[in-house]
Design an enzyme around this catalytic site. Structure first.
Site, PDB file in Angstrom:
ATOM      1  CD  GLU A 253      -8.936 -13.095   1.521  1.00 31.54           C
ATOM      2  OE1 GLU A 253      -9.603 -12.936   0.482  1.00 31.54           O
ATOM      3  OE2 GLU A 253      -9.037 -14.106   2.240  1.00 31.54           O
ATOM      4  CB  CYS A 287     -13.247  -7.048  -0.998  1.00 34.40           C
ATOM      5  SG  CYS A 287     -13.736  -7.841   0.526  1.00 34.40           S
TER       6      CYS A 287
HETATM    7  P1  NAD Z   1      -4.362  -0.829  -2.211  1.00 35.74           P
HETATM    8  O1  NAD Z   1      -3.852  -2.053  -2.885  1.00 35.74           O
HETATM    9  O2  NAD Z   1      -4.216   0.466  -2.904  1.00 35.74           O
HETATM   10  O3  NAD Z   1      -3.687  -0.645  -0.777  1.00 35.74           O
HETATM   11  C1  NAD Z   1      -3.710  -1.679   0.189  1.00 35.74           C
HETATM   12  C2  NAD Z   1      -2.529  -1.513   1.140  1.00 35.74           C
HETATM   13  O4  NAD Z   1      -1.305  -1.774   0.465  1.00 35.74           O
HETATM   14  C3  NAD Z   1      -2.394  -0.130   1.740  1.00 35.74           C
HETATM   15  O5  NAD Z   1      -2.098  -0.271   3.125  1.00 35.74           O
HETATM   16  C4  NAD Z   1      -1.218   0.454   0.985  1.00 35.74           C
HETATM   17  O6  NAD Z   1      -0.537   1.459   1.695  1.00 35.74           O
HETATM   18  C5  NAD Z   1      -0.341  -0.765   0.810  1.00 35.74           C
HETATM   19  N1  NAD Z   1       0.650  -0.687  -0.248  1.00 35.74           N
HETATM   20  C6  NAD Z   1       0.680   0.112  -1.338  1.00 35.74           C
HETATM   21  N2  NAD Z   1       1.762  -0.152  -2.087  1.00 35.74           N
HETATM   22  C7  NAD Z   1       2.453  -1.129  -1.464  1.00 35.74           C
HETATM   23  C8  NAD Z   1       3.641  -1.851  -1.751  1.00 35.74           C
HETATM   24  N3  NAD Z   1       4.361  -1.609  -2.838  1.00 35.74           N
HETATM   25  N4  NAD Z   1       4.031  -2.811  -0.892  1.00 35.74           N
HETATM   26  C9  NAD Z   1       3.311  -3.104   0.193  1.00 35.74           C
HETATM   27  N5  NAD Z   1       2.175  -2.442   0.532  1.00 35.74           N
HETATM   28  C10 NAD Z   1       1.742  -1.475  -0.291  1.00 35.74           C
HETATM   29  O7  NAD Z   1      -5.900  -1.160  -1.917  1.00 35.74           O
HETATM   30  P2  NAD Z   1      -7.020  -0.174  -1.320  1.00 35.74           P
HETATM   31  O8  NAD Z   1      -7.328   0.851  -2.374  1.00 35.74           O
HETATM   32  O9  NAD Z   1      -6.627   0.268   0.044  1.00 35.74           O
HETATM   33  O10 NAD Z   1      -8.258  -1.162  -1.148  1.00 35.74           O
HETATM   34  C11 NAD Z   1      -9.221  -1.373  -2.134  1.00 35.74           C
HETATM   35  C12 NAD Z   1      -8.992  -2.689  -2.851  1.00 35.74           C
HETATM   36  O11 NAD Z   1      -8.877  -3.745  -1.898  1.00 35.74           O
HETATM   37  C13 NAD Z   1     -10.144  -3.098  -3.746  1.00 35.74           C
HETATM   38  O12 NAD Z   1      -9.649  -3.647  -4.953  1.00 35.74           O
HETATM   39  C14 NAD Z   1     -10.867  -4.171  -2.960  1.00 35.74           C
HETATM   40  O13 NAD Z   1     -11.630  -5.068  -3.740  1.00 35.74           O
HETATM   41  C15 NAD Z   1      -9.736  -4.821  -2.252  1.00 35.74           C
HETATM   42  N6  NAD Z   1     -10.180  -5.494  -1.039  1.00 35.74           N
HETATM   43  C16 NAD Z   1     -10.148  -6.865  -0.996  1.00 35.74           C
HETATM   44  C17 NAD Z   1     -10.621  -7.538   0.130  1.00 35.74           C
HETATM   45  C18 NAD Z   1     -10.642  -9.048   0.196  1.00 35.74           C
HETATM   46  O14 NAD Z   1     -10.865  -9.582   1.265  1.00 35.74           O
HETATM   47  N7  NAD Z   1     -10.400  -9.750  -0.883  1.00 35.74           N
HETATM   48  C19 NAD Z   1     -11.101  -6.799   1.216  1.00 35.74           C
HETATM   49  C20 NAD Z   1     -11.101  -5.407   1.146  1.00 35.74           C
HETATM   50  C21 NAD Z   1     -10.621  -4.770   0.010  1.00 35.74           C
END
Ligand code: NAD
Length: 479
Positions: A253, A287
């Site tokens: 997602e 999101c």
């Molecule tokens: P992010 O991708 O920066 O982080 C998400 C998670 O991934 C965090 O827990 C982070 O610690 C972890 N992470 C970071 N690097 C990693 C790696 N190499 N391997 C595994 N995990 C890792 O996202 P964010 O800034 O927390 O959230 C905002 C983004 O999420 C926006 O783009 C938003 O649109 C999206 N989002 C999507 C949905 C959906 O349902 N499609 C819902 C909410 C947010």
């Protein structure tokens, strides 16, 4: 969490606050309220070895949880919802302080309520064996078995609700779960898990707070069968690559840049409030929030005026002050993205209807509610994901062109069409490239309706029976 990190929790009396139960005895990372800078609490930080230990415990607990049977797991969903409701105000207070979102409006109390609602809804769906062929000669039944251990990795914008979206279906189908919260909102997820674990058996749900390397290990771990990931498209790509070696199942997602298209028969005043909240829910940090609005020439000024009226009457401020319905950005990185994008739009000649000025001296990561009119369709504020309280309103004179622009980006999470004529709106909806298109609403996720992205907004579906199947292994038996 390592044993000494959980010492506080073990020492905690049943009446101890959730924060007392999750904070480490010493050390930990200080978490601050994004609205005030005040200390909220200290988050334990796990190492990669702690993650390995948690996965081993989840592997050990999984066969017993699968064997417990569907009824036990269904009742556990309701018990978990009861436990959340019993501590709802404490959870909402912590969420508000750590994430920044206000208690009221579609924010902290709403999010905690959604956690309980999603758990109850997940209890009500089921996946029954399906007869695929029964023609007198051949017989085939499709069953859905647990996968094993599901790894859950989530973002900071709706940390509790999105965790439940990952945990509930996984547990319901007989998997065990290891969850890694975002480093921006670990306390919220740890508190949620603490409450859920007051009713779940030992070992079926384990939280491992840590930085990206812990998430990276989870997505490579050979004993993890599936990753449910919600976050940015960029991190999603990294996880897909890391999961490739063990061919993990994935639900992705990812980011969005949802378009809303107003048709020329819409009533600007009637739709203004719903458009506003479709865009500004959780102060735009959602999101599937509307991130660009296309409005026909004939209604342009009226739509702008109606939205301005709603915007003026939506108080923004510190989360725990009851009158507020909009809050700060959760972190400085995200605030700076919004500052940059609005500044670029202004420099290119766009017209700011409200907001658009950031005071770097003011406390907290606030950015004012901002509406930007007469913005070029190619401006970065339109084509990049702002993820904050700034909505670009794009003028159009040809509906086909507006649809083309809505579809032009590589992401496609949600979208919406606004019209007095539902049939006409449905025709436009059929032409939009997105996982969901709402008519006369935006971002209205519902546990009964499958939700997922198109294009680079990800793949896989959450919610309902579709969501349960995504965390299971199809098994065909034929004779
Ligand atoms: P992010 O991708 O920066 O982080 C998400 C998670 O991934 C965090 O827990 C982070 O610690 C972890 N992470 C970071 N690097 C990693 C790696 N190499 N391997 C595994 N995990 C890792 O996202 P964010 O800034 O927390 O959230 C905002 C983004 O999420 C926006 O783009 C938003 O649109 C999206 N989002 C999507 C949905 C959906 O349902 N499609 C819902 C909410 C947010």
């Amino acid at each position: 969490m390592s044993p000494d990190q959980t010492a506080a929790r073990d020492a905690g009396a049943p009446s101890a606050s959730l924060l007392e139960r999750i904070e480490p005895v010493e050390g930990g990372r200080a978490m601050h309220d994004p609205a005030t800078g005040e200390l909220v609490g200290r988050a334990p930080e796990a190492a990669v070895e702690d993650l390995d230990a948690a996965v081993a415990r989840a592997v050990a607990a999984q066969p017993g949880w699968a064997a417990a049977g569907d009824d036990v797991r269904r009742r556990a969903m309701h018990a978990a919802a009861d436990a959340i409701e019993a501590r709802a105000e404490e959870l909402a207070d912590l969420l508000s302080r750590e994430q920044g979102k206000p208690l009221n409006g579609p924010n902290a109390r709403f999010e905690v309520g959604a956690c309980a609602a999603w758990l109850r809804a997940t209890a009500e769906f089921s996946v029954e064996p399906e007869v695929i062929v029964d023609d007198g000669t051949d017989h085939a039944e499709l069953h859905h078995r647990p996968l094993g251990v599901v790894g859950a990795i989530g973002p900071w914008n709706w940390p509790m609700m999105i965790s439940v979206w990952q945990i509930a279906p996984s547990l319901r189908m007989g998997n065990t779960v290891v969850i890694k919260p975002s480093g921006y909102t670990p306390l919220s997820v740890l508190a949620l898990v603490e409450v859920l674990n007051s009713v779940l058996p030992e070992g079926v749900l384990l939280a491992v707070p840590g930085r990206g390397e812990v998430g990276a290990r989870l997505s490579r771990h050979p004993d993890v069968a599936k990753i449910m990931f919600t976050g940015s498209t960029e991190t999603g790509r990294t996880i897909v690559k890391a999961a490739g070696d063990t061919l993990k199942r994935l639900t992705m997602e990812l980011g969005g840049n949802d378009a809303g298209i107003v048709l020329d028969d819409a009533d600007p005043q009637a739709i203004a409030e719903d458009i506003f909240w479709g865009a500004f829910i959780n102060t735009g940090q959602t999101c599937a929030a509307m991130k660009r609005l296309y409005v026909p020439d004939s209604l342009y000024d009226q739509v702008c005026e109606s939205l301005l009226e709603v915007a003026k009457n939506a108080p923004m401020g510190v989360g725990r002050e009851e009158q507020n319905v909009l809050g700060p950005l959760q972190n400085a990185v995200q605030r700076d993205i919004v500052v940059r994008l609005v500044d670029e739009a202004k420099a290119a000649g766009a017209r700011v209807l409200i907001g658009g000025e950031h005071d770097p001296e003011a406390p907290g990561f606030f950015y004012p509610t901002t509406l930007v009119a007469d913005v070029d369709p190619q401006n970065p504020l339109v084509i990049e994901e702002q993820f904050g309280p700034a909505l670009p309103i794009i003028r159009y004179s040809d509906l086909d062109e507006a649809i083309e622009q809505a579809n032009a980006l590589e992401v496609g999470l949600g979208s919406s069409v606004w019209s007095a004529d539902v049939d006409r709106a449905r025709e436009v909806a059929a032409r939009l490239e997105a996982g969901t298109t709402w008519i006369n609403k935006h971002g209205a996720v519902d546990p009964r309706m499958p939700f997922g992205g198109a294009k680079q907004s990800g793949y896989g579906l959450e919610f309902g029976e579709h969501g349960l199947k995504e965390v299971s292994q199809p098994h065909l038996i034929s004779w």
